[in-house]
Design an enzyme around this catalytic site. Structure first.
Site, PDB file in Angstrom:
ATOM      1  N   TYR A  80       5.406   4.916 -10.172  1.00  0.00           N
ATOM      2  CA  TYR A  80       4.080   5.533 -10.033  1.00  0.00           C
ATOM      3  C   TYR A  80       4.190   7.004  -9.662  1.00  0.00           C
ATOM      4  O   TYR A  80       5.024   7.384  -8.827  1.00  0.00           O
ATOM      5  CB  TYR A  80       3.304   4.844  -8.915  1.00  0.00           C
ATOM      6  CG  TYR A  80       2.690   3.524  -9.295  1.00  0.00           C
ATOM      7  CD1 TYR A  80       1.779   3.419 -10.345  1.00  0.00           C
ATOM      8  CD2 TYR A  80       3.000   2.380  -8.571  1.00  0.00           C
ATOM      9  CE1 TYR A  80       1.196   2.196 -10.664  1.00  0.00           C
ATOM     10  CE2 TYR A  80       2.423   1.157  -8.880  1.00  0.00           C
ATOM     11  CZ  TYR A  80       1.529   1.075  -9.927  1.00  0.00           C
ATOM     12  OH  TYR A  80       0.965  -0.130 -10.227  1.00  0.00           O
TER      13      TYR A  80
ATOM     14  N   LYS B 229       5.819 -14.748  19.896  1.00  0.00           N
ATOM     15  CA  LYS B 229       4.535 -14.373  19.276  1.00  0.00           C
ATOM     16  C   LYS B 229       4.766 -13.861  17.851  1.00  0.00           C
ATOM     17  O   LYS B 229       5.915 -13.570  17.475  1.00  0.00           O
ATOM     18  CB  LYS B 229       3.855 -13.306  20.142  1.00  0.00           C
ATOM     19  CG  LYS B 229       4.660 -12.021  20.283  1.00  0.00           C
ATOM     20  CD  LYS B 229       4.111 -11.126  21.388  1.00  0.00           C
ATOM     21  CE  LYS B 229       4.966  -9.873  21.529  1.00  0.00           C
ATOM     22  NZ  LYS B 229       4.548  -9.054  22.686  1.00  0.00           N
TER      23      LYS B 229
ATOM     24  N   MET C  11       3.875  -2.373  -5.024  1.00  0.00           N
ATOM     25  CA  MET C  11       3.487  -3.564  -4.265  1.00  0.00           C
ATOM     26  C   MET C  11       4.534  -4.676  -4.375  1.00  0.00           C
ATOM     27  O   MET C  11       4.887  -5.316  -3.399  1.00  0.00           O
ATOM     28  CB  MET C  11       2.132  -4.080  -4.769  1.00  0.00           C
ATOM     29  CG  MET C  11       1.578  -5.219  -3.954  1.00  0.00           C
ATOM     30  SD  MET C  11       0.073  -5.911  -4.660  1.00  0.00           S
ATOM     31  CE  MET C  11      -1.073  -4.565  -4.427  1.00  0.00           C
TER      32      MET C  11
ATOM     33  N   ARG D  12      -3.358  -2.028  29.518  1.00  0.00           N
ATOM     34  CA  ARG D  12      -3.518  -2.806  28.305  1.00  0.00           C
ATOM     35  C   ARG D  12      -4.147  -4.159  28.658  1.00  0.00           C
ATOM     36  O   ARG D  12      -5.276  -4.432  28.304  1.00  0.00           O
ATOM     37  CB  ARG D  12      -2.156  -2.966  27.615  1.00  0.00           C
ATOM     38  CG  ARG D  12      -2.248  -3.429  26.191  1.00  0.00           C
ATOM     39  CD  ARG D  12      -0.888  -3.457  25.502  1.00  0.00           C
ATOM     40  NE  ARG D  12       0.006  -4.479  26.040  1.00  0.00           N
ATOM     41  CZ  ARG D  12       1.107  -4.891  25.413  1.00  0.00           C
ATOM     42  NH1 ARG D  12       1.464  -4.353  24.258  1.00  0.00           N
ATOM     43  NH2 ARG D  12       1.885  -5.815  25.949  1.00  0.00           N
TER      44      ARG D  12
HETATM   45  C1  LIG Z   1       5.749  -8.690  23.350  1.00  0.00           C
HETATM   46  C2  LIG Z   1       5.816  -8.853  24.817  1.00  0.00           C
HETATM   47  C3  LIG Z   1       7.032  -9.195  25.438  1.00  0.00           C
HETATM   48  C4  LIG Z   1       8.354  -9.165  24.711  1.00  0.00           C
HETATM   49  O1  LIG Z   1       8.736  -7.821  24.594  1.00  0.00           O
HETATM   50  P1  LIG Z   1      10.083  -7.354  23.861  1.00  0.00           P
HETATM   51  O2  LIG Z   1      10.068  -5.877  24.012  1.00  0.00           O
HETATM   52  O3  LIG Z   1       9.933  -7.780  22.451  1.00  0.00           O
HETATM   53  O4  LIG Z   1      11.220  -8.013  24.534  1.00  0.00           O
HETATM   54  C5  LIG Z   1       7.003  -9.498  26.800  1.00  0.00           C
HETATM   55  N1  LIG Z   1       5.858  -9.438  27.501  1.00  0.00           N
HETATM   56  C6  LIG Z   1       4.676  -9.067  26.950  1.00  0.00           C
HETATM   57  C7  LIG Z   1       3.453  -9.010  27.785  1.00  0.00           C
HETATM   58  C8  LIG Z   1       4.611  -8.756  25.597  1.00  0.00           C
HETATM   59  O5  LIG Z   1       3.452  -8.381  25.046  1.00  0.00           O
END
Ligand SMILES: *Cc1c(COP(=O)(O)O)cnc(C)c1O
Length: 346
Positions: A244, A35, A292, A130
């Site tokens: 800055y 992801k 930036m 979640r």
């Molecule tokens: C991001 C995620 C993972 C991977 O987790 P890591 O800690 O990066 O290994 C696995 N399962 C779910 C549901 C996630 O959101």
């Protein structure tokens, strides 16, 4: 060329996957989470390298990422989508043959109605609050869902980076209560969970961060390297200021190199005071505020000013930088900007 150079060591990525794969029994399938553009490192090259190692199942957060991944990898790998079947996803899921991890009774109904016979998994909430169905919802839907033939039952650990946290066992037990005896492949563990031991592995594991070389996988090989070019160097007198807000005043005559790169590239302002760039092994502290697109660095003590200075390298890794910024390696990696020239090795 004045953009920073981000080097991605695909051989290290592959070695990290093999190392995490070796932690679990040979019967356990080690998938890969790609992801957020492969944790910021580039979903295409990352996923192709992992597929070449034998990864046959990938996880993404949303259907649009699955679409990109399918285009990068073609058919022949399974792509699972954590957010499940959202309004507007139906066509993408169908055309690109993505497998949604169904999160609620509503999603289950939409899925069964709009894509009958299309594969799906089920995400269960074992306490993280979640995503996924809670025990009560699952109890209500379970028999219907099982009749439709889910390909995977999964849940996610909230505290797996802390092996002694009682939440780990609590979630394991809840997951077992919700899934024991159902004869569907199960997945509970990301990187942290894999390292908790075999009870947490079930049939499929889902490592992300460990592949990309960061904690909680302590033995991980670094994957990302970042060098920024020096645009200009200047001599300043004692009492002069840099950047800055005049936040740094030279206590003695100093040489300041101005680097191309800044917070728009994910080099967060907050890391400035604790962070150095490296000329080989020699640390060169940041002076003044990170802006930036530019960063001032003290090179007074260098004999030669190199063309580039290193932010991520063997001298200082993702987790060190995360510490400097009061955050985690995940956030450092996924913030790396798209202005960098990206180069893959391996
Ligand atoms: C991001 C995620 C993972 C991977 O987790 P890591 O800690 O990066 O290994 C696995 N399962 C779910 C549901 C996630 O959101």
């Amino acid at each position: 060329m004045s953009t920073g150079r981000l080097t991605i060591d695909l051989d290290a990525l592959a070695a990290n996957w093999r190392a995490l794969d070796a932690v679990s029994a040979p019967t356990v399938e080690t998938a890969a989470v790609v992801k957020a553009n492969g944790y910021g490192l580039g979903i295409g090259p990352v996923a192709r390298k992992l597929a070449a190692q034998g990864v046959r199942r990938f996880f993404v957060a949303v259907a649009e990422e699955g679409q990109m991944l399918r285009r990068a990898l073609g058919d022949g790998v399974e792509i699972n989508v954590f957010s499940g079947h959202m309004p507007g996803d139906t066509e993408i899921l169908r055309q690109l043959n993505l497998v949604p991890m169904i999160n609620s009774i509503d999603q289950m109904l939409v899925h069964a109605e709009t894509l009958p016979g299309h594969p799906f998994g089920v995400q269960l909430d074992t306490g993280m609050n979640r995503l996924g169905m809670e025990p009560g919802e699952w109890a209500a839907l379970r028999d219907i869902a099982l009749d439709l033939g889910p390909t995977l039952l999964m849940s996610h650990l909230a505290c797996a980076d802390d092996p002694d946290h009682p939440m780990n066992r609590h979630q394991l037990q809840t997951f077992r209560e919700m899934t024991d005896g159902l004869d569907v492949p199960r997945s509970l563990s990301a990187t942290g969970g894999i390292l908790l031991g075999p009870e947490f592995h079930f049939e499929v594991t889902r490592p992300g961060i460990g592949l990309y070389g960061a904690l909680p996988f302590e033995e991980a090989q670094p994957v990302a390297y970042l060098d920024l070019p020096v645009i200009q160097t200047r001599e300043i007198a004692a009492g002069e200021t840099v950047g800055y807000g005049n936040s740094w005043t030279a206590p003695h005559p100093a040489t300041i190199a101005t680097l191309s790169g800044g917070y728009a590239d994910g080099i967060h302002r907050i890391m400035g005071p604790k962070t150095a760039f490296f000329a080989g092994e020699i640390p060169c502290p940041v002076r003044g505020r990170i802006s930036m697109d530019l960063i001032g660095v003290d090179v007074t003590h260098l004999e030669d000013i190199p063309d580039t200075l290193t932010l991520l390298g063997h001298q200082q890794g993702v987790d060190q930088l995360a510490d400097n910024a009061g955050t985690i390696g995940y956030e450092i990696l996924t913030s790396l900007g798209n202005r960098f020239t990206r180069r893959q090795i391996g």
